[in-house]
Design a protein around this motif. Structure first.
Motif, short mmCIF file in Angstrom:
data_model
loop_
_atom_site.label_atom_id
_atom_site.label_comp_id
_atom_site.label_asym_id
_atom_site.label_seq_id
_atom_site.Cartn_x
_atom_site.Cartn_y
_atom_site.Cartn_z
N ARG A 204 0.77 -1.43 0.09
CA ARG A 204 -0.03 -0.14 0.06
C ARG A 204 0.79 1.15 -0.11
O ARG A 204 1.94 1.30 0.56
CB ARG A 204 -0.98 0.10 1.35
CG ARG A 204 -1.63 1.28 1.74
CD ARG A 204 -2.69 1.18 2.50
NE ARG A 204 -2.32 0.61 3.84
CZ ARG A 204 -1.82 1.21 4.94
NH1 ARG A 204 -1.76 2.45 5.04
NH2 ARG A 204 -1.46 0.72 6.08
N GLY A 205 0.32 2.28 -0.95
CA GLY A 205 1.08 3.63 -0.59
C GLY A 205 2.23 3.71 -1.83
O GLY A 205 2.93 4.83 -1.89
N ALA A 206 2.35 2.72 -2.55
CA ALA A 206 3.20 2.73 -3.66
C ALA A 206 2.70 2.67 -5.04
O ALA A 206 3.39 2.41 -6.00
CB ALA A 206 4.46 1.65 -3.46
N ASN A 207 1.29 2.64 -5.12
CA ASN A 207 0.73 2.41 -6.45
C ASN A 207 1.39 0.99 -6.94
O ASN A 207 1.49 0.93 -8.27
CB ASN A 207 0.77 3.59 -7.21
CG ASN A 207 -0.13 3.47 -8.54
OD1 ASN A 207 -1.48 2.89 -8.28
ND2 ASN A 207 0.17 4.02 -9.54
N GLU A 208 1.48 0.01 -6.14
CA GLU A 208 1.95 -1.19 -6.70
C GLU A 208 0.96 -1.82 -7.70
O GLU A 208 -0.25 -1.96 -7.68
CB GLU A 208 2.11 -2.10 -5.45
CG GLU A 208 2.50 -3.65 -5.85
CD GLU A 208 3.84 -3.64 -6.28
OE1 GLU A 208 4.08 -4.38 -7.34
OE2 GLU A 208 4.80 -2.94 -5.78
N CYS A 209 1.48 -2.21 -8.87
CA CYS A 209 0.60 -2.59 -10.03
C CYS A 209 -0.52 -1.51 -10.38
O CYS A 209 -1.58 -2.30 -10.91
CB CYS A 209 0.24 -3.94 -9.62
SG CYS A 209 1.35 -5.27 -9.69
N ASP A 210 -0.31 -0.22 -10.21
CA ASP A 210 -1.44 0.43 -10.56
C ASP A 210 -2.80 0.38 -9.39
O ASP A 210 -3.46 1.16 -10.04
CB ASP A 210 -1.87 0.50 -12.03
CG ASP A 210 -0.59 1.04 -12.92
OD1 ASP A 210 0.20 1.69 -12.47
OD2 ASP A 210 -0.73 0.96 -14.21
N ILE A 211 -2.52 -0.16 -8.60
CA ILE A 211 -3.73 -0.45 -7.83
C ILE A 211 -4.46 0.86 -7.24
O ILE A 211 -5.47 0.77 -6.69
CB ILE A 211 -3.43 -1.63 -6.57
CG1 ILE A 211 -4.97 -2.16 -6.15
CG2 ILE A 211 -2.69 -1.02 -5.51
CD1 ILE A 211 -4.85 -3.45 -5.48
N GLU A 212 -3.74 2.00 -6.71
CA GLU A 212 -4.15 3.22 -6.44
C GLU A 212 -4.21 4.25 -7.41
O GLU A 212 -4.68 5.47 -7.02
CB GLU A 212 -3.26 3.74 -5.49
CG GLU A 212 -3.07 2.88 -4.19
CD GLU A 212 -1.66 3.04 -3.36
OE1 GLU A 212 -0.66 3.89 -3.94
OE2 GLU A 212 -1.71 2.23 -2.72
#
Length: 437
Positions: free
Chosen positions: A411-419
Motif C-alpha cells: 500500500r502507498g506505492a501504487n503497486e501494480c497501479d492499484i491506487e
C-alpha cells in the motif's frame, strides 16, 4: 534483496493429486503428464543432483528429492522430458544438454532455493508462491486472456474528476481496518469467474453487493449477479471476453441487476464456441428512478427477483489516506490493477511484483488489466524495524486461490497501479427498502 524467478509461466507444478497417484503406482509407471516443455511451461534451473551428490545410476528411490511440489529423480529412470526430473539431471548425469531451455535457478550465496517458500535475506520479506490447480495446463497468454477481463478505461474515463475526501481536524486513521469486522455479515465472500474474462462484472457486482448491504443498514444483503451483467449489459461490452467498468456501473444505475441466486453464473469454458448466453432478465421503470423485473428468475427454484440499483459511481483521489477514509466510512471500493505473470502464483503474504522477468522474452512479461474489491488495510513490522503497509483485497478466482480468495498487496506505492483508479458508489436505497426500525 534477491528475488526468485516466480513468474516462469502460470504453473511450474504438477497438481498434488497427480503427484500422489504417480508415487502410489510405483516407479514402473509414472505417466504424470505429457512433456510440459512442449506447452511452453519451463522448469526452474538449479544444481540439484550435483549439489547434493545424488546418484545417477540404476533405479533407486534414494535418488529422489522434493522438487517444485513434485518428485525429482536423479537417476537413469529420469529419461523423459517431464517436470519431475531434476533440472541438472541431463548435463550432470548424462553429459547432454537438457531437452528444454533451462532457466537460471533461484541461486543465492551459492545455494539453490526452491521456488515454493518464503525466505529472509537482510531482513527483507517477500510473498509466497504456490500451485493452483485451476491454472493447470494454462499458459501465461491464456491466463491473461481468460482470467482477467477488465478493459483499461479510455483516457476520458481515466481522467474523470476525483472526489476528494478530507480527514477531519485531528482525525487519525487506524493502523488496521477490515470491512467485515466493522460490518459483520454484510461483506460477501469472493465468487469465482472461472475461465470467463469477466472481472469487470464480478468486481462491480462484488462492490455493489457490499455497498447496498451497508447503505440499507443490513435490510438488504444481496449477492448481486455477475451473470446479469455479463449477459444483459451488452452495449460496448464483450461479456466473457472483457468489459468496461464505466459501462457496468451505468447498467447497475439505469437498469439494475437481480441477485446471484436468482440469476446464477453459467460459467464459461475456454475457447467455447457459440454465442454468449442470452439475457434472461429485463426491468421496467416504476417511477422515481426505481425499476422492477419483468421476467421470472432464470433459476426456477428462486422467486425473489428484486432489482437492485446504485447511484452514479465516483472516483476517489489517489492518495492512500483518501481511499482509506472512504473505505472505512462507506464500505469496500473497486480498484483497477495490472496483473503480471507472478500474481497467478500468489499464495499468501504481501504481494509486490517481482521484476525478475524483465530481461526475459516478451511472452514471459505480458500483463493485463484486472479489477478487484479492496476491503481493508494493515501493516507488518519487519525484523529490522521497518514497516510494510498493505491493502487487503478480494479477487474473483474462488476461495482456493491466495488467502481464501483474498490477497494483500503493498500500500502507498501504487503497486501494480492499484491506487491509480479507485471507484466508490452508493446503493440506491429508499425508505421503503429500509422496513420498520
Amino acid at each position: 534483496m534477491w528475488r526468485c524467478p516466480l513468474g516462469l509461466l502460470l504453473l511450474l507444478l504438477l497438481p498434488a493429486s497427480e503427484v500422489v497417484l504417480g508415487t502410489q503406482r510405483g516407479r514402473g509407471r509414472r505417466e504424470l503428464a505429457p512433456g510440459l516443455h512442449l506447452r511452453g511451461i519451463r522448469d526452474a534451473g538449479g544444481r540439484y543432483c550435483q549439489e547434493q551428490d545424488l546418484c545417477c545410476r540404476g533405479r533407486s528411490d534414494d535418488c529422489a528429492l522434493p522438487y517444485l511440489g513434485a518428485t525429482c529423480y536423479c537417476d537413469l529412470f529420469c529419461n523423459r522430458t517431464v517436470s519431475d526430473c531434476c533440472p541438472d539431471f541431463w548435463d550432470f548425469c548424462l553429459g547432454v544438454p537438457p531437452p528444454f531451455p533451462p532457466i537460471q535457478g533461484c541461486m543465492h550465496g551459492g545455494r539453490v532455493y526452491p521456488i515454493l517458500g518464503t525466505y529472509w535475506d537482510n531482513c527483507n520479506r517477500w510473498w509466497q508462491a504456490g500451485n493452483h490447480s485451476a491454472f493447470w495446463g494454462m499458459t501465461l497468454d491464456e491466463g491473461i486472456r481468460y482470467r482477467l477481463g477488465t478493459i483499461r478505461p479510455s483516457s476520458s474515463v481515466m481522467n474523470m474528476n476525483e472526489i476528494h475526501t478530507v480527514l477531519g481536524p485531528g482525525e487519525v486513521l487506524p493502523v488496521a481496518f477490515e470491512a467485515s469486522e466493522k460490518w459483520p455479515n454484510l461483506i460477501h465472500e469472493p465468487l469465482d469467474q472461472g475461465n470467463c474474462a469477466g472481472s469487470w462484472a464480478f468486481s462491480t457486482a462484488a462492490v455493489a453487493s457490499d455497498r447496498v448491504s451497508i447503505h440499507s443498514l443490513g435490510h438488504m444483503t444481496p449477492i448481486l449477479s455477475p451473470q446479469n451483467l455479463l449477459s444483459c449489459d451488452t452495449h460496448n461490452q464483450q461479456g466473457c471476453r472483457g468489459g468496461h467498468l464505466d459501462g457496468a456501473w451505468w447498467f447497475l444505475r439505469r437498469r439494475g441487476v437481480v441477485s446471484d441466486h436468482c440469476y446464477p453464473f453459467s460459467g464459461h469454458e475456454r475457447d467455447k464456441a457459440g454465442p454468449a448466453p442470452r439475457c434472461m432478465m429485463h426491468s421496467r421503470a416504476m417511477g422515481r428512478g426505481k425499476r422492477q423485473a419483468t421476467s421470472h428468475c432464470p433459476n426456477s427454484h428462486v422467486h425473489g427477483n428484486d432489482i437492485y440499483q446504485v447511484t452514479p459511481a465516483y472516483r476517489l483521489g489517489t492518495n492512500e489516506k483518501e481511499v482509506m477514509k472512504e473505505l472505512m466510512d462507506n464500505g469496500p471500493v473497486q480498484a483497477l490493477m495490472e496483473v503480471h505473470e507472478d500474481f497467478f502464483l500468489y499464495q499468501n503474504g504481501i504481494y509486490s511484483h517481482t521484476p525478475v522477468s524483465h530481461g526475459r522474452p516478451e511472452q514471459y512479461r505480458r500483463h493485463g488489466t484486472h479489477s478487484v474489491k479492496i476491503t481493508g488495510w494493515g501493516e507488518e513490522t519487519l525484523p529490522d524495524g521497518r514497516t510494510l503497509k498493505y491493502w487487503t483485497a478480494a479477487n474473483s478466482w474462488g476461495p482456493a486461490w491466495g488467502e481464501r480468495g483474498h490477497f494483500r498487496i503493498v500500500r502507498g506505492a501504487n503497486e501494480c497501479d492499484i491506487e491509480s483508479f479507485v471507484l466508490g458508489v452508493w446503493g440506491r436505497v429508499g425508505m421503503e427498502d429500509m422496513g420498520h426500525h
